[in-house]
Enzyme design. Structure first.
Site, mmCIF file in Angstrom:
data_model
loop_
_atom_site.group_PDB
_atom_site.id
_atom_site.type_symbol
_atom_site.label_atom_id
_atom_site.label_comp_id
_atom_site.label_asym_id
_atom_site.label_seq_id
_atom_site.Cartn_x
_atom_site.Cartn_y
_atom_site.Cartn_z
ATOM 1 N N SER A 32 -9.390 -3.901 45.268
ATOM 2 C CA SER A 32 -9.407 -5.281 44.799
ATOM 3 C C SER A 32 -8.271 -6.065 45.463
ATOM 4 C CB SER A 32 -9.318 -5.310 43.268
ATOM 5 O OG SER A 32 -9.707 -6.557 42.763
ATOM 6 N N HIS B 156 -18.179 -4.229 41.220
ATOM 7 C CA HIS B 156 -16.767 -3.932 41.492
ATOM 8 C C HIS B 156 -16.403 -2.504 41.091
ATOM 9 C CE1 HIS B 156 -12.994 -5.558 42.846
ATOM 10 N NE2 HIS B 156 -12.365 -5.349 41.706
#
Length: 261
Positions: A127, A240
């Site tokens: 991330s 994600h």
């Protein structure tokens, strides 16, 4: 005066994995005492280093002991900085600003750590950690490899896409990309990839709404323009966070990829 990466304190931390020792460490970073988590395989011997760079900011995306132990169980000495201002560390985190020094210093910690094989340190970013991983690998020409998993590569794009993060970005950066383009550019490794030497692996779920896959597309495109060593693993059905079984499989595969470099 201490040197960057020097360990000031090291204390045992409960490990969720019986094959891995965990420790909290306090280390020196650009004049600050910063905290992090260190994981070591229990089996004696030296191992390749693995710098784990977390995503998020402050209480969002904190370092998870189980995740760090997972990578250590693949045969690495893992260092995961909490970044300045977190969990008792000095200073204030500023989202790939001066806190990049905490990653750079953690890299030095691994390079000099007594159980890390000489010269073999890999860098991993998840991330927001993708930016940190790329900046660390640009700064340190001897990084063995770099992996960006669901990683940010363009801070301008983050500002455009993540409306919910704009207040935070304006606070830590000082304003908007229109008013302070040089600050967003400084935090965007796409502008400095000519200086990168390490091979790159990109991992991204195509349904990711936290960090759009466009970040990885832009990173891959620029690296290929530079004829850089880059490999991409894109996953159509994932966002994600990957399902547990697939997550474990990908971790095993990326560990093998790292050790081949």
């Amino acid at each position: 005066m201490y040197r960057n990466g020097e360990i000031l304190e090291k204390e045992r931390f409960p490990s969720p994995n019986p094959t891995v020792h965990l420790f909290t460490v306090t280390y020196w970073s650009d004049g600050l005492k910063v905290k992090g988590l260190l994981a070591e395989p229990r089996t004696e011997g030296n191992y390749e280093g693995f710098l784990y760079l977390r995503g998020g900011i402050k209480n969002v995306g904190q370092v998870r002991p189980a995740r760090i132990a997972q990578f250590a169980s693949e045969g690495f000495i893992v260092m995961a900085p909490f970044y300045r201002g977190n969990q008792g560390g000095e200073g204030n985190e500023d989202f790939a600003g001066e806190d990049r020094m905490d990653a750079f210093s953690a890299y030095e910690l691994l390079r000099s750590y007594h159980r890390v094989e000489s010269g073999l340190v890999h860098v991993f970013g998840f991330s927001r950690g993708g930016v940190m991983a790329l900046l660390t690998s640009i700064e340190n020409k001897d990084v063995s490899s770099v992996v960006c998993w669901g990683g940010v590569s363009d801070m301008f794009l983050t500002y455009d896409e993540r409306v919910d993060m704009r207040r935070m970005l304006k606070r830590v950066v000082g304003g908007t990309p229109t008013k302070f383009p040089e600050q967003y550019e400084w935090r965007t490794p796409l502008y400095f990839l000519e200086e990168l030497r390490a091979p790159v692996l990109i991992i991204h779920g195509e349904k990711d709404d936290n960090v759009s896959i466009e970040h990885s597309y832009r990173l891959e495109k620029r690296l290929k323009e530079l004829n850089h060593d880059v490999e991409s693993w894109y996953f159509k059905g994932y966002d994600h966070y990957f399902p547990p079984a697939e997550n474990r499989r990908v971790v095993r595969e990326l560990a093998r990829w790292m050790k081949s470099k």
